[in-house]
Every structure is written in C-alpha cells, then in structure tokens.
Scaffold this motif. Structure first.
Motif, PDB file in Angstrom:
ATOM      1  N   GLU A 155      48.508  86.461 -64.699  1.00  0.00           N
ATOM      2  CA  GLU A 155      49.233  85.419 -63.967  1.00  0.00           C
ATOM      3  C   GLU A 155      48.327  84.752 -62.934  1.00  0.00           C
ATOM      4  O   GLU A 155      48.373  83.532 -62.746  1.00  0.00           O
ATOM      5  CB  GLU A 155      50.467  86.022 -63.284  1.00  0.00           C
ATOM      6  CG  GLU A 155      51.555  86.433 -64.265  1.00  0.00           C
ATOM      7  CD  GLU A 155      52.695  87.176 -63.575  1.00  0.00           C
ATOM      8  OE1 GLU A 155      52.649  87.322 -62.332  1.00  0.00           O
ATOM      9  OE2 GLU A 155      53.622  87.623 -64.276  1.00  0.00           O
ATOM     10  N   GLU A 158      45.981  82.504 -64.868  1.00  0.00           N
ATOM     11  CA  GLU A 158      46.660  81.279 -65.304  1.00  0.00           C
ATOM     12  C   GLU A 158      46.737  80.266 -64.172  1.00  0.00           C
ATOM     13  O   GLU A 158      46.570  79.057 -64.388  1.00  0.00           O
ATOM     14  CB  GLU A 158      48.062  81.621 -65.809  1.00  0.00           C
ATOM     15  CG  GLU A 158      48.789  80.444 -66.441  1.00  0.00           C
ATOM     16  CD  GLU A 158      50.138  80.839 -66.978  1.00  0.00           C
ATOM     17  OE1 GLU A 158      50.507  80.374 -68.073  1.00  0.00           O
ATOM     18  OE2 GLU A 158      50.838  81.620 -66.314  1.00  0.00           O
ATOM     19  N   ASP A 159      46.940  80.745 -62.948  1.00  0.00           N
ATOM     20  CA  ASP A 159      47.066  79.848 -61.798  1.00  0.00           C
ATOM     21  C   ASP A 159      45.773  79.099 -61.493  1.00  0.00           C
ATOM     22  O   ASP A 159      45.810  77.950 -61.041  1.00  0.00           O
ATOM     23  CB  ASP A 159      47.489  80.641 -60.554  1.00  0.00           C
ATOM     24  CG  ASP A 159      48.946  81.080 -60.611  1.00  0.00           C
ATOM     25  OD1 ASP A 159      49.690  80.522 -61.441  1.00  0.00           O
ATOM     26  OD2 ASP A 159      49.326  81.983 -59.848  1.00  0.00           O
TER      27      ASP A 159
END
Length: 377
Positions: A155, A158-159
C-alpha cells in the motif's frame, strides 16, 4: 432505511469537544438487521447497534441540533443535507457508480473483509516458497501477520509510484533485504501486476540467504531482480537509484542507507528503522534525567528521538517526510515507517533540531554522514 443503505455520516458538529462525528452503517448480527452507530468522542471511538427505528430516531435527534451536515450513501445515490442556524435544511442529490460487489450484494457482515493488494486465494509462487501461503493460495495461519505486513508495505508502494520516473527504467535498492519477503512482493506488484519497468537489487550480509533468494528469482523468471551479498556502508555498485528501501536495518545501518539515498538524490525513501541503540548510549539531559534513569524508558525515548532526528535531517536535505505506522503495534514494536519523497528544496535550516541534538549531547550518525557528503560535493 434498509440493508441497501451504504452509510450515513453526521458531521460539522456544534459540540466537537463532546462528539465530532457519527457514522452509521447496516450490519447483520445473528441474521437480524441492525444499524451500527460509530461515534467519535475525542480520541475515543464508541459503537452502538440500533434497530431501524432506533437509528432513525438517532438521526432525527442529532441532525440539525448537534450536527449541521448529513451525508447519506445508497446504491447509485448520495444525498447531502445542510442545516442552517435558523433550522432550514437544504438537500442535494448526486448520482454515484454502483458500489455493490461482484455478486450484486452489499456486504453487511459485522467485520467486513479487508481487500488486500495480494488477495487470499490468488496463488503467488514466491509466497508459497517463503511459507506464507499454500498451493491453493490459502494463507498459512502462522504467517498471517507476515501476509498483512506484505500487503501493508505494498500500500505504501502504491502511494509513491506516481513520484517515480515514468520515462525510463526505475532503479530500486532494498538494503538489508533478509529473506526478502517484501523485496519479492515489491517486484511482483510493480513488475508483474502493474507492468512497471523496474530493476530491483536486494542487499544483505548473509551469503546463504542471498544464494537462496537468487535461486528463487531465477526459478520465477524475475530477470530484473537480483540479490547481492554486501555491506550497506560500503556498497557503491550503482551511480543512480530512484528508490531506497531499508526495512529493519539494525541501528546505524539505517543511517548509512538513508545517507546513500540522499547522495543518489533518490526520489523516494521507505525506511522502517530497528534497534536504535546509538543515542541510547549518548543522550544526557538534566531536565529529562528523572525519566532517563529508567533503562526501558530511556531505550524507547532514544528510539523515538533517533527517528525524529532522521526525519528532520531528511527534510533539511530536500525531502518531504512522513512518519507513519507500518503495522499494528500488537504485531511488532518496530512499527514506524519513515516515508520521504524528494522535493529538491535543499539547505533548509532547522535550528530547533540542532538545538535539541546539542541539548541531548548526541552525535547522530546520519548527521555526520550527511555532513561528509556535503563537504565532498
């Protein structure tokens, strides 16, 4: 109100010190429909379950009195209501894309299943070989925390993807990669799933671990992933790196990795520090002496101060920095992630940080390494 309700949010509170916001959503409890009201009171989060009639009374009682705004989401529709000081209510409707799942059924389970970037049931070879899942894609119970950690890390990846170069191959280095759960996950997600042009190097001191990881990457055909045996402090095999990852590199090894990243002008740094012993043997302060005399408290304060200094030094050297929770504290106490994105605004003076370092009689390794780098430029 029915099971087709997505959620209701009561906000813009007149009594923020008592209750700042309320969220209401339908849940099925023992095959009966209830509406769970989640109230945010200061730092506390309180839950109550109401029948349909009770939830309606709750909304009518609070909206317009305590809360000046209401937002209601349902299939294909969002309704927003604003209450004026005179008690007048204005409603606005907005069409939405259907939010149901693939079966066309809204999930009303009390604990909705979290959607992970690597979903359980999706077989991933490296996850099996590393002992996280079986051949059916089912997560091994004893490794579920590791599975959650991998997805949490993805996550963060992905950011920051939009901050990486898009017009050429992206060079990534994972310092202190160990068994490389997260290195393999990073390559799988970026290269296999998202189709990014990346080249990733994992570096660690353990020869047997590196040998095993290279065997696995050859087995999977991961041709842009390699593992090298070496020391972070002396690694100089590349001239440019776009992202530096350092997860649980012990003590000052983290500082060497961060200094390398700054030297390379890396676009992104992801660091989860570990074993911050350096300042524990240095800090002295008369004001804090009543606390520092307790070994456990001194150790924990030293770790937090170390990472705070690291974050500020990165800011001084051209990075926008966030200090985030990597994984729940119940899984590991080493749960702080430093995420730094390069802005290019260098030579930012921070007299307060320098004053704090002086008052603590500390000599942080990262400060010394960055000073040496600037002098060599």
């Amino acid at each position: 109100m029915s099971e087709q309700l997505g959620q209701v949010i009561l906000s813009n509170s007149k009594e923020k010190e008592k209750i700042s916001k309320v969220k209401i959503r339908p849940v099925m409890l023992k095959n009966r429909l209830f509406f769970q009201c989640t109230s945010y009171v200061g730092t506390k989060v309180l839950h109550e379950n109401h029948t349909k009639e009770g939830a309606i009374r709750y909304i009518l009682e609070y909206f317009g009195q305590t809360f000046k705004q209401i937002e209601m989401t349902m299939p294909g529709m969002q309704i927003t209501g604003l209450a004026s000081k005179r008690g007048n209510i204005m409603l606005k409707k907005k069409k939405l894309v259907q939010y149901e799942n693939q079966a066309g059924i809204t999930d009303l389970s009390h604990n909705r299943k979290k959607k992970y970037l690597i979903e359980e049931g999706t077989y991933v070879p490296f996850m099996e070989d590393l002992g996280v899942m079986n051949k059916d894609g089912k997560i091994i119970r004893a490794k579920y925390d590791k599975y959650k950690q991998i997805n949490r890390f993805l996550e963060f990846i992905e950011d920051i993807v939009p901050r990486l170069p898009a017009d050429r191959r992206v060079q990534i280095i994972d310092f202190g990669c160990g068994k490389s759960y997260l290195t393999f996950a990073m390559y799988y997600y970026l290269k296999i799933v998202r189709k990014y042009d990346v080249c990733i190097v994992g570096l660690d001191l353990k020869e047997d671990v590196i040998e095993h990881c290279n065997q696995l990457k050859d087995q999977y055909g991961y041709d842009q992933l390699s593992f090298v045996c070496g020391d972070i402090s002396t690694y100089n095999e590349v001239n440019q790196v776009d992202m530096v990852v350092t997860l649980h590199a012990c003590d000052t090894a983290t500082d060497y990795a961060l200094a390398k990243a700054v030297k390379w002008n890396a676009s992104v740094i992801l660091s989860v520090p570990c074993c911050q012993h350096e300042l524990n043997g240095q800090i002295q302060n008369d004001l804090l002496s009543p606390v520092l005399k307790y070994g456990l408290l001194k150790e924990r304060m030293s770790a937090l101060i170390t990472d705070g200094i690291r974050a500020n030094l990165l800011e001084q050297n051209g990075y926008e920095v966030q200090v985030l929770e990597f994984i729940d504290m119940q899984h590991t106490p080493k749960n702080i992630l430093i995420r730094a994105v390069r802005t290019g605004q260098t030579d930012r003076k921070d007299e307060k940080t320098q004053h704090m370092i002086s008052e603590l009689h500390a000599k942080p390794m990262l400060e010394e390494l960055l000073r040496d780098h600037r002098q060599k430029e």
